[in-house]
Scaffold this motif. Structure first.
Motif, PDB file in Angstrom:
ATOM      1  N   ARG A 119      48.233-101.262  83.775  1.00 29.18           N
ATOM      2  CA  ARG A 119      47.010-100.676  84.329  1.00 29.18           C
ATOM      3  C   ARG A 119      46.800 -99.270  83.777  1.00 29.18           C
ATOM      4  O   ARG A 119      45.690 -98.890  83.391  1.00 29.18           O
ATOM      5  CB  ARG A 119      47.088-100.648  85.853  1.00 29.18           C
ATOM      6  CG  ARG A 119      45.805-100.277  86.542  1.00 29.18           C
ATOM      7  CD  ARG A 119      45.901-100.316  88.069  1.00 29.18           C
ATOM      8  NE  ARG A 119      46.639-101.460  88.580  1.00 29.18           N
ATOM      9  CZ  ARG A 119      47.828-101.383  89.191  1.00 29.18           C
ATOM     10  NH1 ARG A 119      48.408-100.208  89.370  1.00 29.18           N
ATOM     11  NH2 ARG A 119      48.438-102.464  89.625  1.00 29.18           N
ATOM     12  N   THR A 120      47.884 -98.502  83.703  1.00 24.06           N
ATOM     13  CA  THR A 120      47.803 -97.142  83.152  1.00 24.06           C
ATOM     14  C   THR A 120      47.382 -97.167  81.687  1.00 24.06           C
ATOM     15  O   THR A 120      46.559 -96.367  81.254  1.00 24.06           O
ATOM     16  CB  THR A 120      49.157 -96.429  83.298  1.00 24.06           C
ATOM     17  OG1 THR A 120      49.534 -96.425  84.684  1.00 24.06           O
ATOM     18  CG2 THR A 120      49.088 -95.006  82.790  1.00 24.06           C
ATOM     19  N   TYR A 121      47.931 -98.110  80.904  1.00 30.18           N
ATOM     20  CA  TYR A 121      47.559 -98.230  79.491  1.00 30.18           C
ATOM     21  C   TYR A 121      46.073 -98.554  79.348  1.00 30.18           C
ATOM     22  O   TYR A 121      45.395 -98.028  78.463  1.00 30.18           O
ATOM     23  CB  TYR A 121      48.377 -99.314  78.793  1.00 30.18           C
ATOM     24  CG  TYR A 121      49.863 -99.024  78.696  1.00 30.18           C
ATOM     25  CD1 TYR A 121      50.354 -97.728  78.653  1.00 30.18           C
ATOM     26  CD2 TYR A 121      50.788-100.063  78.630  1.00 30.18           C
ATOM     27  CE1 TYR A 121      51.703 -97.469  78.559  1.00 30.18           C
ATOM     28  CE2 TYR A 121      52.139 -99.813  78.530  1.00 30.18           C
ATOM     29  CZ  TYR A 121      52.588 -98.515  78.494  1.00 30.18           C
ATOM     30  OH  TYR A 121      53.932 -98.266  78.394  1.00 30.18           O
ATOM     31  N   ILE A 122      45.551 -99.425  80.203  1.00 27.98           N
ATOM     32  CA  ILE A 122      44.136 -99.789  80.141  1.00 27.98           C
ATOM     33  C   ILE A 122      43.260 -98.587  80.481  1.00 27.98           C
ATOM     34  O   ILE A 122      42.264 -98.312  79.804  1.00 27.98           O
ATOM     35  CB  ILE A 122      43.843-100.983  81.085  1.00 27.98           C
ATOM     36  CG1 ILE A 122      44.506-102.244  80.538  1.00 27.98           C
ATOM     37  CG2 ILE A 122      42.345-101.194  81.264  1.00 27.98           C
ATOM     38  CD1 ILE A 122      44.474-103.425  81.487  1.00 27.98           C
ATOM     39  N   ILE A 123      43.634 -97.842  81.514  1.00 30.47           N
ATOM     40  CA  ILE A 123      42.853 -96.666  81.914  1.00 30.47           C
ATOM     41  C   ILE A 123      42.875 -95.609  80.815  1.00 30.47           C
ATOM     42  O   ILE A 123      41.831 -95.050  80.455  1.00 30.47           O
ATOM     43  CB  ILE A 123      43.398 -96.090  83.243  1.00 30.47           C
ATOM     44  CG1 ILE A 123      43.112 -97.063  84.384  1.00 30.47           C
ATOM     45  CG2 ILE A 123      42.785 -94.726  83.546  1.00 30.47           C
ATOM     46  CD1 ILE A 123      43.818 -96.728  85.683  1.00 30.47           C
ATOM     47  N   LEU A 124      44.044 -95.326  80.255  1.00 30.12           N
ATOM     48  CA  LEU A 124      44.136 -94.327  79.186  1.00 30.12           C
ATOM     49  C   LEU A 124      43.401 -94.775  77.922  1.00 30.12           C
ATOM     50  O   LEU A 124      42.770 -93.964  77.245  1.00 30.12           O
ATOM     51  CB  LEU A 124      45.598 -94.026  78.868  1.00 30.12           C
ATOM     52  CG  LEU A 124      46.372 -93.270  79.948  1.00 30.12           C
ATOM     53  CD1 LEU A 124      47.838 -93.130  79.554  1.00 30.12           C
ATOM     54  CD2 LEU A 124      45.761 -91.915  80.210  1.00 30.12           C
ATOM     55  N   GLY A 125      43.471 -96.060  77.599  1.00 25.27           N
ATOM     56  CA  GLY A 125      42.753 -96.582  76.438  1.00 25.27           C
ATOM     57  C   GLY A 125      41.257 -96.468  76.609  1.00 25.27           C
ATOM     58  O   GLY A 125      40.528 -96.105  75.677  1.00 25.27           O
ATOM     59  N   THR A 126      40.761 -96.767  77.810  1.00 25.89           N
ATOM     60  CA  THR A 126      39.330 -96.641  78.092  1.00 25.89           C
ATOM     61  C   THR A 126      38.891 -95.189  78.017  1.00 25.89           C
ATOM     62  O   THR A 126      37.843 -94.872  77.437  1.00 25.89           O
ATOM     63  CB  THR A 126      39.016 -97.225  79.491  1.00 25.89           C
ATOM     64  OG1 THR A 126      39.470 -98.576  79.542  1.00 25.89           O
ATOM     65  CG2 THR A 126      37.535 -97.179  79.784  1.00 25.89           C
ATOM     66  N   ALA A 127      39.682 -94.288  78.590  1.00 21.53           N
ATOM     67  CA  ALA A 127      39.346 -92.861  78.540  1.00 21.53           C
ATOM     68  C   ALA A 127      39.332 -92.354  77.096  1.00 21.53           C
ATOM     69  O   ALA A 127      38.439 -91.588  76.711  1.00 21.53           O
ATOM     70  CB  ALA A 127      40.346 -92.058  79.376  1.00 21.53           C
ATOM     71  N   ALA A 128      40.283 -92.793  76.289  1.00 24.78           N
ATOM     72  CA  ALA A 128      40.322 -92.374  74.885  1.00 24.78           C
ATOM     73  C   ALA A 128      39.110 -92.899  74.126  1.00 24.78           C
ATOM     74  O   ALA A 128      38.507 -92.177  73.322  1.00 24.78           O
ATOM     75  CB  ALA A 128      41.612 -92.870  74.229  1.00 24.78           C
ATOM     76  N   ALA A 129      38.728 -94.155  74.381  1.00 27.85           N
ATOM     77  CA  ALA A 129      37.559 -94.731  73.708  1.00 27.85           C
ATOM     78  C   ALA A 129      36.287 -93.991  74.111  1.00 27.85           C
ATOM     79  O   ALA A 129      35.415 -93.731  73.268  1.00 27.85           O
ATOM     80  CB  ALA A 129      37.446 -96.219  74.042  1.00 27.85           C
ATOM     81  N   LEU A 130      36.160 -93.637  75.392  1.00 28.33           N
ATOM     82  CA  LEU A 130      34.992 -92.875  75.840  1.00 28.33           C
ATOM     83  C   LEU A 130      34.968 -91.486  75.214  1.00 28.33           C
ATOM     84  O   LEU A 130      33.897 -90.996  74.824  1.00 28.33           O
ATOM     85  CB  LEU A 130      34.989 -92.766  77.372  1.00 28.33           C
ATOM     86  CG  LEU A 130      34.665 -94.055  78.126  1.00 28.33           C
ATOM     87  CD1 LEU A 130      34.869 -93.851  79.628  1.00 28.33           C
ATOM     88  CD2 LEU A 130      33.244 -94.510  77.832  1.00 28.33           C
ATOM     89  N   LEU A 131      36.111 -90.847  75.101  1.00 35.86           N
ATOM     90  CA  LEU A 131      36.183 -89.525  74.478  1.00 35.86           C
ATOM     91  C   LEU A 131      35.761 -89.592  73.012  1.00 35.86           C
ATOM     92  O   LEU A 131      34.938 -88.783  72.565  1.00 35.86           O
ATOM     93  CB  LEU A 131      37.596 -88.956  74.597  1.00 35.86           C
ATOM     94  CG  LEU A 131      37.824 -87.603  73.915  1.00 35.86           C
ATOM     95  CD1 LEU A 131      37.010 -86.516  74.613  1.00 35.86           C
ATOM     96  CD2 LEU A 131      39.294 -87.253  73.901  1.00 35.86           C
ATOM     97  N   VAL A 132      36.285 -90.539  72.280  1.00 31.28           N
ATOM     98  CA  VAL A 132      35.935 -90.673  70.863  1.00 31.28           C
ATOM     99  C   VAL A 132      34.463 -91.017  70.717  1.00 31.28           C
ATOM    100  O   VAL A 132      33.761 -90.453  69.866  1.00 31.28           O
ATOM    101  CB  VAL A 132      36.836 -91.729  70.176  1.00 31.28           C
ATOM    102  CG1 VAL A 132      36.330 -92.053  68.781  1.00 31.28           C
ATOM    103  CG2 VAL A 132      38.273 -91.244  70.126  1.00 31.28           C
ATOM    104  N   GLY A 133      33.962 -91.921  71.543  1.00 31.55           N
ATOM    105  CA  GLY A 133      32.541 -92.268  71.504  1.00 31.55           C
ATOM    106  C   GLY A 133      31.665 -91.068  71.810  1.00 31.55           C
ATOM    107  O   GLY A 133      30.630 -90.856  71.162  1.00 31.55           O
TER     108      GLY A 133
END
Length: 59
Positions: A32-46
């Motif tokens: 769950r933590t990996y999914i949340i961090l991955g989503t946050a990273a994708a939003l930051l890059v976007g």
């Protein structure tokens, strides 16, 4: 330090090998933590790409 003697009298030093262990699969909380961090990273890059394109088109 472990070393070996070769025929010509040369010494070879070898590094100590690390202890090998079996990796454990991630728990549900870690997944769950990996999914949340991955989503946050994708939003930051976007967001950074969006800002870069917006700024470059202002002039």
């Amino acid at each position: 330090m472990p070393y070996t003697n070769e025929e010509g009298g040369l010494l070879n030093n070898f590094a100590r090998e690390p202890k090998v262990y079996q990796a454990e699969p991630p728990t549900d909380g870690q997944k769950r933590t990996y999914i949340i961090l991955g989503t946050a990273a994708a939003l930051l890059v976007g967001g950074l790409i969006f800002v870069a394109f917006t700024v470059s088109n202002l002039s």
